[in-house]
Design an enzyme around this catalytic site. Sequence first.
Site, mmCIF file in Angstrom:
data_model
loop_
_atom_site.group_PDB
_atom_site.id
_atom_site.type_symbol
_atom_site.label_atom_id
_atom_site.label_comp_id
_atom_site.label_asym_id
_atom_site.label_seq_id
_atom_site.Cartn_x
_atom_site.Cartn_y
_atom_site.Cartn_z
ATOM 1 C CE LYS A 115 2.447 1.145 4.777
ATOM 2 N NZ LYS A 115 2.501 0.584 6.140
ATOM 3 C CE LYS A 207 7.552 9.491 7.390
ATOM 4 N NZ LYS A 207 6.261 8.939 7.847
ATOM 5 C CE LYS A 210 10.911 -0.618 6.909
ATOM 6 N NZ LYS A 210 9.883 0.400 7.045
#
Length: 352
Positions: A115, A207, A210
């Site tokens: 991240k 995966k 969004k």
Amino acid sequence: MAAFKELVFSGVQPTGNLHLGNYLGAIKRFVEMQERAECLYCVVDLHAITLWQNPAELRTQIREVTAAFIAAGIDPKRSIVFNQSQVPQHAELAWIFNCVARLGWLNRMTQFKDKAGKDRENASVGLYDYPVLMAADILAYRATHVPVGEDQKQHLELTRDIAQKFNNDFAESILAHGHGEGFFPVTEPLIGGPAARVMSLRDGTKKMSKSDPSDYSRINLTDDADAIAQKVRKAKTDPEPLPSEAAGLAGRAEADNLVGIFAALKGSTREAVLAEYGGAQFSAFKGALVELAVESLAPLSAEMKRLVADPAHIDAILADGAERAEAIAAPTLDAVKDIVGFVRRGPTLRAV
């Protein structure tokens, strides 16, 4: 180790559109679990702000996740539905756990590396430390089980490590305060079913997310029937017909993903789906998947929209859930403070 009452805890971040992966990998399972155990379902808004959030959008997203819980079939009277920031014990216990967890444990967390990317020096301390908050989320309720996907297994291992180290570090005090040989359970994972990991409709190796720039990569829970049908029909496939056995899906990521989605929506298995559709071309299979997806998801989307239109109702559900959650978490934190050696205010001295 002491015996603990079975209790399930899980949370969903309010950070953008919920999609089919969130539903099949988490929310659908939440509905099933409330039939057999005491469950707490948390909108983890403290985790959300580890990355900057627009305040107005965050409020909307907290309510939208709550609406998805209820629309999917979670009963807020049977289960406890709340948002994390309304229960202060999460953050307070996280600080105590910061003093139990070891720096080396956090340095091994791969999600932070993913991240934060290359610019780690500019990442928030919260992003680095949020696995410790996750441990506090779980252990504030002394939860025995947590449903996890592949990407959260490492964080649950950290939770287990923190529980064990706390139990070991304070073993004498835990025993002296009447809690037996261990205060915290070593929480067990509940591993997902056939579609615990739903992949992108445009790339079966990634995966469903969004953050993907293509809206056709995912089915949003707010999509209507026409949008659902269009996205399924445009989903990437390969030219070969479906195999008759699951082994034939090896190396065929997109086919495996669509079969897995069908199985999860149907409450079936890949093997059962292939027994029915093996040998079929994708045009026929997609037609059946469109029908099933619309039947399963369109009512959920409509109910979500109805609930979101009444924010006062959602806020009342969250407030009630937070009160019930705090009734469990507050005694846990009080006991932890006693075990650690803090001096607490007695009941008569606390502010009303």
